[in-house]
Design a protein around this motif. Structure first.
Motif, PDB file in Angstrom:
ATOM      1  N   GLU A   1      -2.478   7.499   0.454  1.00 16.23           N
ATOM      2  CA  GLU A   1      -3.167   7.140   0.087  1.00 16.23           C
ATOM      3  C   GLU A   1      -4.510   7.643   0.930  1.00 16.23           C
ATOM      4  OE1 GLU A   1      -4.963   5.846  -2.457  1.00 16.23           O
ATOM      5  OE2 GLU A   1      -3.092   4.706  -3.061  1.00 16.23           O
TER       6      GLU A   1
ATOM      7  N   GLN B   1      -7.613  -1.774   2.932  1.00 16.91           N
ATOM      8  CA  GLN B   1      -7.791  -1.344   1.485  1.00 16.91           C
ATOM      9  C   GLN B   1      -7.605  -2.939   1.281  1.00 16.91           C
ATOM     10  OE1 GLN B   1      -8.303   1.157  -0.271  1.00 16.91           O
ATOM     11  NE2 GLN B   1      -9.046  -0.245  -1.353  1.00 16.91           N
TER      12      GLN B   1
ATOM     13  N   HIS C   1       0.611  -0.969  -0.290  1.00 23.08           N
ATOM     14  CA  HIS C   1      -0.299   0.456  -0.010  1.00 23.08           C
ATOM     15  C   HIS C   1       0.710   1.115   0.265  1.00 23.08           C
ATOM     16  CE1 HIS C   1      -3.908   2.166   1.929  1.00 23.08           C
ATOM     17  NE2 HIS C   1      -3.915   2.132   0.889  1.00 23.08           N
ATOM     18  N   ARG C   2       0.428   2.771   0.344  1.00 22.37           N
ATOM     19  CA  ARG C   2       0.840   3.565   0.715  1.00 22.37           C
ATOM     20  C   ARG C   2       0.699   4.732   1.372  1.00 22.37           C
ATOM     21  NH1 ARG C   2       1.681   5.925  -5.713  1.00 22.37           N
ATOM     22  NH2 ARG C   2       3.208   7.445  -4.900  1.00 22.37           N
TER      23      ARG C   2
END
Length: 689
Positions: A102, A273, A98-99
């Motif tokens: 976001e 997510q 992921h980041r």
């Protein structure tokens, strides 16, 4: 109680900063250990989520952006892509990468902050923070460097000394300097929100020191104990920065969340997510349940420099929130050094993963094997290219690959690739199969205690068992007189290969796939390991594939030259020329009598490391000079050399020896010395002017 008795698992590996590429130190610290453990859990059919992602906030990002002349967004986009692709090609099996940039992460981080804020957990206070008057901005921890008050090394950051690992505050630094202007910053008042770690110290001592004493690795427990013994202090959870997660308060406009508040929450937002993408309930993996047996087991795989954040700060945040599980274990590794020196990204003294993948195509498992075999599990370890070559050539090729290749080739040669039952098992056969059955349990025990080096060594002992068995039974000779016996030998050997395929999956996943293909056999689970009858009578084997190639001397030399060239370039780029001294008169200069001399004799001065006693022919006389060059030159290599010597320097006694002059030396930025001498031979006694 086995760790496999838990209901579900939440496994994290440290979020890499999206301000540069991955190197082998990262792999050895957090990613190979985490991946091995997760693959082991999956082989045992466990409910597990493995999360990671790019850490895209904090001063390190903006520093890199300024250095490259682009925006922070361009920096994180560039390196997130490179890091993610490197992980995928190398074969790290995250469920999601992921980041932290976001929106789902920003929202969750702000929710965490507000939860603690509304509970009154923060201490609001004004404090003096370093401010760069030239750039008109407050300085984040990483924008300040200075001398570490603990180990006295230079270049320590405002939040941590990377040399000794001590966590710092900017005001702890000796002689602080702004990395923006290069000037000494001033202290200016600002308001921030502090997490009162001192308030949580009694709870942390109970949870960590009492509760984790026999769970944490010794290196992790020791560092935690040292921190708590020193006494915890409140730590600011906000920063005066222009990049990061906004502090969700009107009065905090322009301020951002401290990166070590928002970064660990990145594990949770990544899980959230992933759950959205796969129709799961993320709270099952992070929230506490009415029945503790239903809680997920949280394990963080990190490097040494992140121990305090994952063992003290993040658990304190989770505890203060109240709804979240706490880590069961944090099996942090120490540092990996490279070719006798500390691995350094700033000096380009590293083995970069993306470059390795280009220069050694299809050799992911070879690097996994070498790094796993030297993991810095409780103390620092060292990677060298010669050792890389030796482990691959002498272990993977000569033992593992050689054994599998001989079994496959002989089975195809003698029995058209069929595994057949022959004569009854001998005592030797049964002893080998009995030993084979013992290995899965020992490997399991090591894996569950996070002793991955030990587990890999036991795995390789299975290959050694097979290799020795074939060498002792010599089927290539027995075939001439007893075909039925050879069927049995190759059947036993094939069962060992099948077990190697099962056991290889956590350590060497791409090799395991090749083995299953060669065996023409479906991928097995961990419970299949130790079974002496995995391959049935009459089974048809697949085509022979080469498992490993040797690493050549030329490949090693190329890598060593790369490191040497990077070192030279770094020296040239960072060479600091000493400022000019005060002017002297011409009359003062001509007073110095500098001559060309020749070193006739040289010997070390007893009980010293730096001094050599030299006998020099000056053309005027032969005299003794004591010189501090022993760390750079041996006595033998300098005899016969011409030097420049100041002959009219007043004699002085050094270590009981009267030194009559001084030889002239050039010193570079690293402190390396070399002689100031004529390019061609010149008459001894000639003057230098």
């Amino acid at each position: 109680m086995s760790i496999l008795d838990k209901k579900r698992y939440t496994i994290t590996s440290a979020l890499p900063y999206a301000n540069g590429p991955l190197h082998i130190g990262h792999l050895a610290g957090a990613y190979i250990p985490g991946d091995i453990f997760v693959r082991y859990l999956r082989l045992n059919q466990k409910d597990v989520v493995y999360v990671c992602g790019s850490d895209e906030h904090g001063a390190a990002i903006t520093i890199r952006a300024k250095k490259e002349g682009i925006t922070p967004q361009q920096i994180i986009d560039k390196y997130n892509k490179q890091i993610k692709e490197s992980f995928e090609e190398f074969g790290i099996s995250f469920d999601i990468y992921h980041r932290t940039s976001e929106p789902i992460h920003h929202q969750l981080s702000q929710d965490f902050f507000l939860n603690l804020y509304n509970k009154g957990e923060f201490v609001e206070k004004f404090s003096e923070q370093y401010y760069d008057e030239e750039y008109h901005q407050f300085l984040a921890d990483r924008y300040i460097t200075g001398t570490c008050p603990n180990c006295k090394s230079e270049g320590a950051y405002g939040d941590q000394c990377e040399k000794c690992g001590t966590s710092l505050s900017p005001t702890d630094l000796i002689n602080p300097i702004s990395t923006l202007s290069g000037k000494t910053p001033v202290l200016k008042e600002t308001k921030h929100w502090y997490l009162p770690l001192d308030k949580y110290q009694p709870w942390l001592e109970k949870w960590l020191i009492e509760g984790k004493k026999n769970i944490l690795k010794s290196n992790v427990f020791g560092q935690c104990q040292s921190w708590l013994k020193s006494g915890l202090q409140p730590r600011s959870m906000t920063r005066d920065l222009d990049w990061g997660v906004d502090v969700p308060l009107k009065e905090a406009e322009g301020k951002k969340l401290y990166v070590w508040l928002d970064a660990p929450i990145g594990y949770i937002s990544a899980t959230k997510q992933w759950a959205i993408d796969h129709g799961k309930n993320w709270e099952d993996y992070w929230k506490t349940h009415d029945n503790p047996a239903d809680d997920s087991t949280l394990i963080h795989f990190i490097g040494k420099d992140n121990i305090v954040f994952h063992c003290i700060i993040f658990p304190a945040i989770l505890h203060a929130h109240g709804d979240y599980i706490l880590p069961e274990n944090i099996p942090a590794n120490e540092f990996l050094n490279l070719e006798g020196d500390k691995l350094s990204t700033s000096r380009n003294h590293a083995v970069w993963l993306h470059e390795y993948l280009q220069e050694f195509p299809d050799k992911q498992d070879e690097l996994r094997y070498v790094l796993t075999s030297i993991l810095p599990e409780t103390s620092d370890a060292e990677f060298t290219w010669k050792d890389f070559q030796a482990r691959i050539n002498n272990e993977l090729v000569a033992i593992f690959g050689n054994f599998v290749n001989r079994v496959m080739v002989l089975s195809h040669k003698y029995f058209d690739g069929k595994v057949l039952s022959g004569s009854p098992l001998t005592a030797v056969d049964q002893a080998v199969l009995d030993e084979l059955k013992s290995y899965p349990a020992s490997i399991k025990s090591s894996l569950e205690q996070f002793r991955f080096r030990e587990a890999l060594a036991e795995f390789m002992n299975v290959a050694r068992l097979g290799n020795k068995y074939l060498a002792d039974e010599e089927p290539w000779k027995v075939i001439k007189t007893d075909e039925e016996r050879v069927k049995t030998i190759l059947n036993v050997a094939s069962q060992i290969v099948a077990n190697l395929a099962v056991l290889a999956q956590p350590f060497l996943p791409k090799t395991a796939i090749k083995l299953f293909e060669m065996l023409n056999f479906p991928q097995g689970n961990w419970n299949d390991a130790g079974n002496e009858g995995l391959i049935q009578d009459g089974h048809q084997l697949g085509e022979v594939q080469l498992l490993f190639d040797k690493i050549t001397d030329e490949q090693v030399e190329f890598q060593l030259n790369k490191l040497a060239e990077a070192k030279l370039k770094n020296r040239a780029d960072n060479a600091k020329v000493a400022p000019a001294k005060e002017n002297i008169s011409f009359d003062d200069f001509v007073k110095m009598d500098i001559r060309v001399g020749t070193i006739l004799e040289a010997e070390k001065v007893a009980k010293t490391k730096k001094l050599l006693k030299l006998t020099i022919d000056t053309g005027i006389d032969k005299r003794t000079v004591v010189s501090g060059i022993a760390e750079f030159f041996s006595p033998e290599e300098i005899v016969g050399r011409q030097v420049s010597i100041l002959v009219n320097l007043e004699p002085r006694e050094i270590k009981g020896i009267t030194s009559q002059g001084m030889i002239l030396m050039a010193e570079d930025a690293d402190g390396r010395l070399d002689f100031v001498k004529p390019d061609t031979a010149i008459k001894v006694g000639s003057t230098v002017r």
